[in-house]
Enzyme design. Structure first.
Site, PDB file in Angstrom:
ATOM      1  CE  LYS A   1      -0.501   6.645  -1.693  1.00  0.00           C
ATOM      2  NZ  LYS A   1      -1.096   6.746  -0.971  1.00  0.00           N
TER       3      LYS A   1
ATOM      4  N   GLY B   1       0.927  -1.743   0.265  1.00  0.00           N
ATOM      5  CA  GLY B   1      -0.168   0.323  -0.287  1.00  0.00           C
ATOM      6  C   GLY B   1       1.140   1.566  -0.541  1.00  0.00           C
ATOM      7  CB  SER B   2       0.019   4.556   1.364  1.00  0.00           C
ATOM      8  OG  SER B   2      -1.216   4.859   0.905  1.00  0.00           O
ATOM      9  CB  ILE B   3       5.135   2.292   2.868  1.00  0.00           C
ATOM     10  CG1 ILE B   3       5.088   0.802   2.676  1.00  0.00           C
ATOM     11  CG2 ILE B   3       4.527   2.200   4.312  1.00  0.00           C
ATOM     12  CD1 ILE B   3       5.436   0.167   3.577  1.00  0.00           C
TER      13      ILE B   3
END
Lengths: 548, 88
Positions: free
Chosen positions: A278, A274-276
């Site tokens: 980014k 997920g967002s990590i």
């Protein structure tokens, strides 16, 4: 007979007597000489070989942590065996032993003892001294003990996933134990011989490992998570200072590492993080010169790919700069950055960072990354915010180390680096990119609306990125079933350690508030871990504003 | 002459036999001593191994953590650090 003849005879008799006497004297001397030689010369060692069909047992070097604390060692134990040919009364032996040793199957033992052609049957290996004494006191003929080395783990389950296991012959089957065997570190021995080989020194710090495992267990309890993982990685050398998976496993329980409830979540499985992720997308945009921190993107509308739609959880409603995309953790923004780079550039970048090829550590192969089968626009966009590409958390953390350490590649290792040749420095990112990433990650924790603000451990300059990834399940992604993670580093002005905390399927701490995002669980757990481990690791706190 | 040789030879035989048996006896004794020492070394080594394991078990962080907290100790907090120069 003439006189002459008599004289000749006498002379010849003399001659013969002399010859006989001389011969005897020589023989006596020879015997004496041999006696003297035998008496004085060393006879060499006499060896006796036992004819019993010997089973082999192996002596192993100790395993110590980076500070020399013993985490695995051999102790002498007694192993009980029987010689069926010498056993007088099978039934009595079987019954008495079953009564003395808990868990021994009398029937099975009776069958084994029935085969009188065998001269050697193991009954129980690695008996405790008190058990051995009790069996000895039974005084049954046909039973005997052999002293053998037995592996013990003084640190218990603390390093279960890392150390691995040994089989009854003391040979390594998994983990570091297996690595020692593969490197030729064990030797076959008779009796309980301790290895005089140099101990194997891990990169793990036992104190840090305990603190991380302890905080993870508390977090798993507080958030009723099905699992948790924590990693502390030396940002420069790739040494794994702590690697904990909850629930832990006991290395002395056979088959414990196969239990599906307690996998090694750091290197034994791949997850969409997920967002990590980014952080990588932003690093790609910066490093390839596609964007600067202040370049702004219009993220107000969802991105549409056919029937797929990418939207933000909490739309901001205005264009965001790259800095804001990171701090607000905008899916649309990250997808736009990825789209701007394009499929091939993204693949090349991820390959350069080392995220596309399988890696291995001394504990074993790391679960290989799961790349999309078709790498089209949708995939490029979703990978931009961490979906569609699954990777082992350990491999991801090693890549994140490059983002904060000035841009050089890091190969994770479980062994202390002093025992190995120094890693060669291979730059894979521009130092300016790394500096920008450090700034972003620190901002994400210090800013009032940063998603990682609860990761702040006063004084220790934590920085990082949160990520809450929905886990794939039946019929698509599951909103209630997530992996929440915090990836970061400390101290952010000159990062020495990369930190990763992941909670699997956490529940809201307070049912009324209902939050399961990483900012509410993984981030505060990271702060708690940092506050405990920084003093152990010698990271000094910076004086805080308002302090005297 | 012959008689003399015979006497010398037999004396030497007897002497060497005595010397041999004396040496053999000594060797046996020394071998037993060596074995006893080796057993003692083995015992000492296995005791050391057991004690080392025990010390590590007693010093496991989990136990020390609990003992320390019972004594009212806790991980050091940032505000507990100070500069040596700032000490009174």
């Amino acid at each position: 007979m003439t006189v002459a003849a008599t004289r000749r005879t006498t002379a010849s008799i003399r001659l013969r007597m002399l010859a006989v006497a001389g011969g005897l004297a020589f023989a006596t001397l020879a015997v004496t000489a041999q006696l003297v030689r035998l008496g004085t010369a060393s006879l060499g060692e006499t060896r006796s070989a036992s004819a019993e069909p010997v089973s082999r047992i192996f002596s192993r070097p100790d395993i110590v942590d980076r500070n020399g604390r013993v985490v695995a060692t051999d102790v002498a134990s007694s192993s009980l065996f029987a010689d069926p040919a010498l056993v007088l009364d099978r039934d009595e032996v079987a019954e008495q032993l079953a009564r003395t040793l808990a868990g021994l199957d009398a029937n099975e033992l009776r069958t084994q003892l029935a085969d009188r052609t065998r001269r050697f049957v193991w009954i129980r290996r690695g008996l405790a001294p008190v058990e051995a004494q009790r069996v000895h006191d039974l005084g049954l003929p046909g039973l005997a003990f052999r002293r053998e080395p037995k592996r013990v783990y003084p640190s218990g389950a603390l390093l279960g996933h890392i150390i691995g296991q040994v089989d009854p012959d003391n040979r390594g089957t998994t983990g570091i134990e297996r690595h020692i065997d593969d490197a030729g570190g064990v030797e076959a021995v008779h009796g309980a011989v301790s290895s005089d080989a140099r101990p194997v020194r891990l990169s793990i710090d036992l104190g840090v490992q305990h603190a991380v495992a302890n905080e993870l267990a508390a977090a798993a309890d507080r958030y009723r998570a099905s699992g948790a993982a924590g990693l502390v990685l030396d940002a420069a050398t790739g040494e794994i200072v702590s690697a904990a998976s909850w629930p832990p496993i006991d290395p002395t329980v056979p088959g414990a590492h196969l239990d599906p409830a307690s996998p090694d979540r750091l290197q034994g499985g791949v997850y969409e993080l997920g967002s990590i992720f980014k952080a990588l997308t932003v690093a790609m945009a910066l490093d390839d010169g596609l964007a600067t921190l202040d370049k702004s993107y219009d993220v107000t509308r969802p991105l549409v790919f056919g029937r797929h739609q990418i939207r933000d959880l909490h739309p901001v409603g205005r264009p965001l700069t790259v800095r804001d995309i990171f701090i607000h953790s905008s899916n649309v923004g990250a997808a736009m950055l990825a789209m701007e780079a394009g499929n091939s550039r993204q693949l090349v970048f991820l390959a350069r960072m080392g995220l596309t090829e399988p890696i291995r550590t001394e504990v074993g192969p790391v679960a290989p990354p799961l790349l999309p089968q078709r790498w089209g626009d949708v995939e490029t966009a979703t990978i931009g915010f961490g979906h569609g590409l699954a990777v082992a958390p350990l491999q991801f953390a090693a890549v994140m180390a490059s983002l904060v350490n000035g841009g050089h590649r890091v190969a994770p290792t479980y062994l202390a680096r002093t025992a190995q040749p120094p890693p060669t420095v291979e730059g894979i990112l521009r130092p300016e990119t790394s500096a920008a990433m450090r700034e972003l990650m620190r901002l994400n924790v210090t800013m009032a609306h940063g998603t990682g603000r609860r990761a702040e451990a006063p004084g220790y300059r934590v920085g990082g990125k949160t990520g809450t990834a929905e886990m794939p399940g039946k019929g698509g992604y599951q909103a209630k079933s997530v992996i929440s993670s915090f990836i970061g580093a400390m101290p952010m002005d000159q990062p020495r350690y990369v930190l990763l905390v992941s909670l699997f399927e956490p529940q809201p701490e307070d049912a009324a508030k209902g939050g399961i995002t990483a900012g509410l669980n993984a981030a505060p757990v990271t702060a708690a871990i940092v506050a405990r481990i920084a003093p152990i690791l010698g990271v000094l706190p910076r004086k805080m504003a308002g302090a005297p | 002459m012959g008689r003399f040789l015979a006497i010398v030879a037999s004396l030497m035989t007897v002497a060497s036999a005595v010397a041999l048996y004396a040496l053999k006896h000594d060797t046996r004794r020394l071998e037993a001593e060596v074995q006893a020492t080796e057993r003692a070394i083995e015992k000492a080594q296995s005791d050391i191994a057991a004690l080392k394991a025990e010390r590590a078990w007693l010093g496991r962080p989990e136990r020390i953590d609990n003992l320390a907290r019972e004594q009212g100790l806790a991980p050091i907090r940032p505000e507990q650090y100070g500069r040596i120069g700032a000490a009174p």
